[in-house]
Design a protein around this motif. Sequence first.
Motif, PDB file in Angstrom:
ATOM      1  N   ASN A 194      50.908  28.720  49.552  1.00 23.23           N
ATOM      2  CA  ASN A 194      51.333  30.030  50.053  1.00 23.23           C
ATOM      3  C   ASN A 194      50.873  31.168  49.140  1.00 23.23           C
ATOM      4  O   ASN A 194      50.978  32.334  49.504  1.00 23.23           O
ATOM      5  CB  ASN A 194      52.860  30.082  50.187  1.00 23.23           C
ATOM      6  CG  ASN A 194      53.370  29.196  51.304  1.00 23.23           C
ATOM      7  OD1 ASN A 194      52.665  28.314  51.776  1.00 23.23           O
ATOM      8  ND2 ASN A 194      54.604  29.423  51.735  1.00 23.23           N
ATOM      9  N   ALA A 195      50.391  30.820  47.951  1.00 20.34           N
ATOM     10  CA  ALA A 195      49.903  31.843  47.021  1.00 20.34           C
ATOM     11  C   ALA A 195      48.437  32.185  47.262  1.00 20.34           C
ATOM     12  O   ALA A 195      47.884  33.046  46.576  1.00 20.34           O
ATOM     13  CB  ALA A 195      50.093  31.366  45.578  1.00 20.34           C
ATOM     14  N   ILE A 196      47.814  31.533  48.240  1.00 18.15           N
ATOM     15  CA  ILE A 196      46.397  31.794  48.515  1.00 18.15           C
ATOM     16  C   ILE A 196      46.240  33.114  49.265  1.00 18.15           C
ATOM     17  O   ILE A 196      46.921  33.375  50.252  1.00 18.15           O
ATOM     18  CB  ILE A 196      45.790  30.646  49.350  1.00 18.15           C
ATOM     19  CG1 ILE A 196      45.808  29.338  48.546  1.00 18.15           C
ATOM     20  CG2 ILE A 196      44.371  30.982  49.791  1.00 18.15           C
ATOM     21  CD1 ILE A 196      45.332  28.137  49.326  1.00 18.15           C
ATOM     22  N   SER A 197      45.351  33.959  48.762  1.00 15.04           N
ATOM     23  CA  SER A 197      45.039  35.224  49.432  1.00 15.04           C
ATOM     24  C   SER A 197      43.619  35.635  49.069  1.00 15.04           C
ATOM     25  O   SER A 197      43.237  35.595  47.896  1.00 15.04           O
ATOM     26  CB  SER A 197      46.021  36.312  48.998  1.00 15.04           C
ATOM     27  OG  SER A 197      45.614  37.584  49.504  1.00 15.04           O
ATOM     28  N   LYS A 198      42.875  36.020  50.090  1.00 14.83           N
ATOM     29  CA  LYS A 198      41.486  36.450  49.816  1.00 14.83           C
ATOM     30  C   LYS A 198      41.458  37.752  49.016  1.00 14.83           C
ATOM     31  O   LYS A 198      40.457  38.050  48.349  1.00 14.83           O
ATOM     32  CB  LYS A 198      40.738  36.620  51.125  1.00 14.83           C
ATOM     33  CG  LYS A 198      41.290  37.713  52.018  1.00 14.83           C
ATOM     34  CD  LYS A 198      40.473  37.838  53.305  1.00 14.83           C
ATOM     35  CE  LYS A 198      41.031  38.961  54.199  1.00 14.83           C
ATOM     36  NZ  LYS A 198      40.247  39.087  55.446  1.00 14.83           N
ATOM     37  N   ASP A 199      42.543  38.512  49.084  1.00 16.86           N
ATOM     38  CA  ASP A 199      42.603  39.767  48.350  1.00 16.86           C
ATOM     39  C   ASP A 199      43.071  39.574  46.905  1.00 16.86           C
ATOM     40  O   ASP A 199      42.981  40.509  46.099  1.00 16.86           O
ATOM     41  CB  ASP A 199      43.563  40.737  49.048  1.00 16.86           C
ATOM     42  CG  ASP A 199      43.091  41.096  50.450  1.00 16.86           C
ATOM     43  OD1 ASP A 199      41.871  41.214  50.639  1.00 16.86           O
ATOM     44  OD2 ASP A 199      43.956  41.229  51.348  1.00 16.86           O
ATOM     45  N   ALA A 200      43.579  38.379  46.599  1.00 21.73           N
ATOM     46  CA  ALA A 200      44.037  38.100  45.230  1.00 21.73           C
ATOM     47  C   ALA A 200      43.603  36.683  44.853  1.00 21.73           C
ATOM     48  O   ALA A 200      44.402  35.744  44.867  1.00 21.73           O
ATOM     49  CB  ALA A 200      45.561  38.243  45.133  1.00 21.73           C
ATOM     50  N   PRO A 201      42.341  36.506  44.539  1.00 22.11           N
ATOM     51  CA  PRO A 201      41.800  35.159  44.293  1.00 22.11           C
ATOM     52  C   PRO A 201      42.443  34.435  43.120  1.00 22.11           C
ATOM     53  O   PRO A 201      42.445  33.204  43.078  1.00 22.11           O
ATOM     54  CB  PRO A 201      40.310  35.418  44.027  1.00 22.11           C
ATOM     55  CG  PRO A 201      40.235  36.861  43.632  1.00 22.11           C
ATOM     56  CD  PRO A 201      41.306  37.552  44.397  1.00 22.11           C
ATOM     57  N   MET A 202      43.014  35.160  42.157  1.00 19.62           N
ATOM     58  CA  MET A 202      43.627  34.508  41.006  1.00 19.62           C
ATOM     59  C   MET A 202      45.080  34.084  41.271  1.00 19.62           C
ATOM     60  O   MET A 202      45.680  33.398  40.441  1.00 19.62           O
ATOM     61  CB  MET A 202      43.597  35.441  39.792  1.00 19.62           C
ATOM     62  CG  MET A 202      42.197  35.777  39.317  1.00 19.62           C
ATOM     63  SD  MET A 202      41.244  34.307  38.883  1.00 19.62           S
ATOM     64  CE  MET A 202      42.142  33.749  37.447  1.00 19.62           C
ATOM     65  N   SER A 203      45.621  34.490  42.386  1.00 15.34           N
ATOM     66  CA  SER A 203      47.022  34.199  42.690  1.00 15.34           C
ATOM     67  C   SER A 203      47.286  32.690  42.758  1.00 15.34           C
ATOM     68  O   SER A 203      48.186  32.172  42.095  1.00 15.34           O
ATOM     69  CB  SER A 203      47.430  34.860  44.005  1.00 15.34           C
ATOM     70  OG  SER A 203      48.750  34.504  44.355  1.00 15.34           O
ATOM     71  N   PHE A 204      46.483  31.973  43.537  1.00 17.73           N
ATOM     72  CA  PHE A 204      46.680  30.532  43.673  1.00 17.73           C
ATOM     73  C   PHE A 204      46.362  29.812  42.365  1.00 17.73           C
ATOM     74  O   PHE A 204      47.064  28.862  41.985  1.00 17.73           O
ATOM     75  CB  PHE A 204      45.809  29.978  44.802  1.00 17.73           C
ATOM     76  CG  PHE A 204      45.881  28.490  44.919  1.00 17.73           C
ATOM     77  CD1 PHE A 204      47.003  27.859  45.437  1.00 17.73           C
ATOM     78  CD2 PHE A 204      44.823  27.692  44.493  1.00 17.73           C
ATOM     79  CE1 PHE A 204      47.069  26.482  45.540  1.00 17.73           C
ATOM     80  CE2 PHE A 204      44.885  26.319  44.583  1.00 17.73           C
ATOM     81  CZ  PHE A 204      46.013  25.713  45.112  1.00 17.73           C
TER      82      PHE A 204
END
Length: 378
Positions: free
Chosen positions: A185-195
Motif C-alpha cells: 500500500n506504500a507504492i506510489s509512482k509519485d513517491a518512489p522511495m515510499s515503498f
Amino acid sequence: MKKKLPDAAKPLLTPLICFVIMVPATIIVIGPASAITANAIANGYNALVAFAPALAGAIIGGLWQIVVIFGVHWGITPVVLANFDMNGCDTFQAFQTIAVVAQVAAAFGVFIKSRNKEFKGVALSAGVTGIFGITEPTIYGVTLRLKKPFICGCAGGAIGAVVLSFFHSAYYAYAGLPGLLTIVNAISKDAPMSFIGEALACVIASVITIVAIQIVGFDDPVDKAEEKEEKEIESPLAGTVIPLSEVHDEVFASEMMGKGCAVIPEEGKVYAPFDGKVVGLLDSHHAVGMESTDGVEVLIHVGMDTVKLNGRCFTIHVEEGEQVKKGQLLLEFDIPGIKEAGYEVTTPIIITNSDEFNDVETKAEGKVTVGTKLLELS
C-alpha cells in the motif's frame, strides 16, 4: 428495549426500534461529531509529522501495540480515513505497520529462543497469524505474557518507524489490518522511495527485535505434566437443582458472575459447603461469600432482587472474616415471607473464580439435601 418489550415482540421490535432511533441519530449527530473530531485529531497528528516526523514515528512504532492491549486501537480508524480524505494518503498506517511487524518478529524471536516444544508451537502459530495483521494472539499468547519480548518488539518498532520517517513513506490505499502483507500500500509512482522505506523499515524492525530477544532472553515456560485435580462442592441447602440458564436474572443466567447452578430451596437455611472463611457479607444479609481453605470462592445468593428487602426475612449467623466449618449454619431466611413480598427464592450457587478452573460441572439433578455433591471443579 429488551427490558421494556414483551418476550414475543423482542426479536422483531428490538432491532427495528433501535434502527429507527440510531440511524437518524448517526446521520444528524454522531457522524458529523465523529468527523469533526477525527479531522481535528488528524490535523494535529499531521502537524506533528510535518514538524518532527522521527518523533511521530518513534511514538507510533513504539507505543501502538500498547494501545492494542487496551482494545482501543480501532478508535484511530476515523483519523486514518480523514487523512485519506484530506490528503489522499496516510502516514499513520505506514508507522503502524512497523509496530505490527515488530511484534510478529518478537513472536518468531521467541520461537527461535524457546526450548519448550509446546510453547514454540504457540509462538510460531501466533507469528503466522500476525503476518496477516492480527497481533492479539501474538501479544496475549506470547510477547506480553513473557514481558521482555513485548518490550523488545516495542523498541524494534520504534527504531524501524524512525528509519521509515527519513523516507517520508505513506500508505496510498487504506489497509484494514496493517501488517507485512499491506506494505504494498506504500507504492506510489509519485513517491518512489515510499515503498523502499516501508520494506527497509520492516526488515530493520524485525532484525533488531529478534536479535534483542536472543540477547535479553526471557523466562522460558517450563514443561510440566498437567495433572487433573478435582474439587467437590456440596450443596449448602436443600431443594431442587436447576441450571443457571433457567435463573430469571441475566447476570446469573449468562454466567457473568461465574459458573455454577441454582437451587430452589425447600428449607430456609444455608450451611457452609466447605471449611473456609466468610469473605463477603452484605448488610442486606441475602447473600454470603466464602473462600475454601484450598482457594475455591463461592457466592450463595438467596433469591432474585432480594437485596431490596434490606435484611427483612433474613437472619445471619456468621460475621465477615469468620472461619467456619463445613455444615455450619450461615444464615436463615423466611421463604413464605420472601414470596409474599413478591420475590423468588431461587438461590444461585456461583463459583466466582471459575476462570481459575478448566471446568465447573453440576453433578446433581433434581432433589438435593444439604451435603449432596453439587459441583465438581476440574
